[in-house]
Design an enzyme around this catalytic site. Structure first.
Site, PDB file in Angstrom:
ATOM      1  N   ASN A  98      43.357  21.817  33.236  1.00  0.00           N
ATOM      2  CA  ASN A  98      43.383  21.753  31.773  1.00  0.00           C
ATOM      3  C   ASN A  98      44.126  20.500  31.329  1.00  0.00           C
ATOM      4  OD1 ASN A  98      41.966  24.112  31.195  1.00  0.00           O
ATOM      5  ND2 ASN A  98      43.795  25.386  31.395  1.00  0.00           N
ATOM      6  N   ASP A 140      45.707  36.465  35.755  1.00  0.00           N
ATOM      7  CA  ASP A 140      46.150  36.337  34.373  1.00  0.00           C
ATOM      8  C   ASP A 140      47.654  36.583  34.357  1.00  0.00           C
ATOM      9  OD1 ASP A 140      46.786  36.740  31.641  1.00  0.00           O
ATOM     10  OD2 ASP A 140      44.713  37.305  31.215  1.00  0.00           O
ATOM     11  N   LYS A 152      44.287  38.261  21.601  1.00  0.00           N
ATOM     12  CA  LYS A 152      45.037  37.999  22.832  1.00  0.00           C
ATOM     13  C   LYS A 152      46.332  38.799  22.857  1.00  0.00           C
ATOM     14  CE  LYS A 152      46.525  34.129  25.744  1.00  0.00           C
ATOM     15  NZ  LYS A 152      46.532  32.654  25.892  1.00  0.00           N
TER      16      LYS A 152
END
Length: 421
Positions: free
Chosen positions: A233, A330, A362
Site C-alpha cells: 500500500n 485482519d 468497519k
C-alpha cells in the site's frame, strides 16, 4: 554531576549492541565502566569496549592486578546504576539463584545499587517457565527488568526475546537515573537505510499517559511475489510515527510495530520492524497486553498464495503470469475479539469515497472502539497533512485538515481522556 553506569555484558549474540549502547551513553554525558563475562568475549572484544568507555574493561575475578587496583566490591558500589545488557537466560538464572561464580555475578551479589537487566535470548527460552520464574524472583528482589523486543532472531525464529534497540535502553537508563529529557539528535536514527533527518529534541512528557502501554502500528506491509516484486500500500508511516511520538511525550510506554519505511524512531519509543502482514500480526500479539492499541498501518489485504523463490520471467506469450492471492490476517478484527483486547482499540480507515459510511461499517465489523477515517484520494498518503473523522458508536467528530503531528497530538489527548475514565 556525572552519572556513572557499570555495564555488564554477558555472552549472547546481541552483545555487539553493547558497543552502540556505550557510545550513546557517553554522548549523553554518562560515564560507563564495562565488565564482560567470559562468553561475552566470543562476540565482542575488551579492546572495542575499552576504546569506547575510555577505561579498563574488567572480566577476571582472579586477576591480582585488577583486584588490587579496583576490586569487585568497589566496582559494585561506585556506579549509580548497574546495567546487564544483554542479559542472557543463563546470567538471569544465576542472578535469581544468588550464584557468584565469576566477576559479573559477584558484583551483582555484592552491590547495593539499583540494577537494570535487559534480557536477550531465543523466543522459546524467554517463554520457558524457568526463565519466567527467574524473572519473577528478580522483580521481587527489586531488579528492574526491561521487556525484550519481538522480531526475527539470529537462529531464524521469530518472536519475543530480541534485545531492545540501544536508543530505547538509554531512555530506560535515563529514567532510572532520574535524568531530564534529552535534546539529543543522536537518539532516533533511521532503522532502514535512507536520508531521513534525525528526530529533534522532545519536550518534557506531560504525564497524561504515565504508566500506560500504547501499541501503535504504522507504515505499509510488503507481501513478496518473488524476490524482486511485492504487493504493498502507498503508506509513508508518517501519521503512525507521529502518534507514537505524541504518546511517548505524554509519558506512555510505546511499542511501535513498523512496516518498511524510511523514518527515524521517535525518542522513547520501542520500535519493532516487520515486512509482511503476518509478521505484523505476530509482533502485535507479542506486544500485548496494552492499555490502548492504535492501528494506523496500511496492511496489505492480500498476499501471493505461493511466493516464488526465483524471479518470475515473462514467457513471451504476452499473457501475464498467473498470480493466486490469499487473504492476509485482519489485525484490527483479531484484536477486537482477542483475549487480551486493549481497553481502547482504535483503527484507521483509508477511504476514497463514502468515508463516514464505510468507517461506521468497519467499526461494527472489526469490534473497535473508534475508527479514524481519512480520505486518501488526494496526497494524504505520503503527505504531511491529514483531515480525519473520528467515528464512534456515539457519532462522528470531524476535524479540519491539519499537520499530521497536530492530528497525533489531538488524538493522544482524546486517548488520555478515555483511559482516565
Amino acid at each position: 554531576m556525572t552519572r556513572r553506569v557499570l555495564l555488564i555484558v554477558s555472552g549472547g549474540i546481541a552483545a555487539y549492541k553493547a558497543l552502540e549502547l556505550v557510545r550513546l551513553l557517553r554522548r549523553r554525558g554518562i560515564a560507563v565502566r564495562a565488565v564482560m563475562t567470559e562468553s561475552a568475549g566470543q562476540f565482542v572484544t575488551p579492546l572495542s569496549l575499552g576504546v569506547l568507555t575510555e577505561d579498563h574493561v574488567y572480566g577476571d575475578m582472579f586477576d591480582l592486578k585488577e583486584e588490587r587496583e579496583i576490586g569487585h566490591i568497589q566496582l559494585s558500589r561506585q556506579a549509580d546504576l548497574i546495567v546487564v545488557a544483554p542479559a542472557t537466560a543463563n546470567i538471569l538464572a544465576r542472578m535469581a539463584g544468588g550464584i557468584a561464580d565469576d566477576l559479573a555475578t559477584t558484583i551483582l551479589l555484592a552491590t547495593d545499587k539499583p540494577v537494570l537487566a535487559v534480557p536477550a535470548m531465543n523466543v522459546r527460552m524467554w517463554h520457558h517457565q524457568a526463565t519466567q520464574r527467574n524473572l519473577a524472583t528478580l522483580r521481587g528482589d527489586g531488579v528492574h527488568i526491561m521487556e525484550p523486543a519481538s522480531g526475527s532472531m539470529a537462529c531464524g525464529e521469530y518472536g519475543k526475546g530480541r534485545l531492545p534497540e540501544p536508543e530505547g535502553i538509554v531512555v530506560e537508563i535515563e529514567r532510572l537515573l532520574a535524568l531530564p529529557p534529552r535534546a539529543d539528535p543522536l537518539i532516533g536514527q533511521p532503522d532502514f537505510a535512507g536520508d531521513a533527518p534525525p528526530v529533534p529534541g522532545t519536550p518534557e512528557p506531560d504525564g497524561t499517559l504515565l504508566g500506560k502501554h500504547i501499541l501503535v502500528t504504522a507504515g505499509p506491509t510488503h507481501e513478496p511475489i518473488d524476490p524482486v516484486r511485492y504487493i504493498a500500500n502507498r503508506s509513508s508511516g508518517k501519521q503512525g510515527f507521529a502518534i507514537a511520538a505524541a504518546a511517548a511525550r505524554a509519558g506512555a510506554r510505546v511499542t511501535l510495530v513498523a512496516g518498511p519505511v524510511h523514518l527515524p524512531t521517535p525518542a522513547g519509543v520501542e520500535r519493532i520492524n516487520v515486512q509482511t502482514a503476518r509478521e505484523m500480526m505476530a509482533a502485535v500479539e507479542a506486544a500485548l497486553p496494552a492499555d490502548a492499541a492504535i492501528m494506523v498501518a496500511a496492511v496489505a489485504d492480500w498476499r501471493a498464495a505461493d511466493a516464488a523463490d526465483q524471479k518470475i520471467k515473462k514467457d513471451g506469450s504476452g499473457q501475464p503470469a498467473p498470480l493466486a492471492l490469499a487473504e492476509n490476517p485482519d489485525i484490527l478484527a483479531t484484536l477486537g475479539h482477542h483475549a487480551q483486547r486493549p481497553a481502547l482499540l482504535i483503527g484507521f480507515a483509508a477511504e476514497t469515497q463514502r468515508i463516514a459510511e464505510h468507517a461506521q461499517a468497519k467499526l461494527a465489523k472489526k469490534g473497535a472502539d473508534w475508527i479514524v477515517a481519512n480520505d486518501v484520494s488526494g496526497d494524504v498518503m505520503g503527505g504531511d497533512s491529514n483531515a480525519v473523522q473520528i467515528v464512534t458508536t456515539a457519532g462522528i467528530e470531524s476535524w479540519p485538515a491539519m499537520a499530521k503531528e497536530d492530528v497525533a497530538l489531538r488524538l493522544i489527548e482524546k486517548v488520555a481522556d478515555a483511559l482516565s475514565v
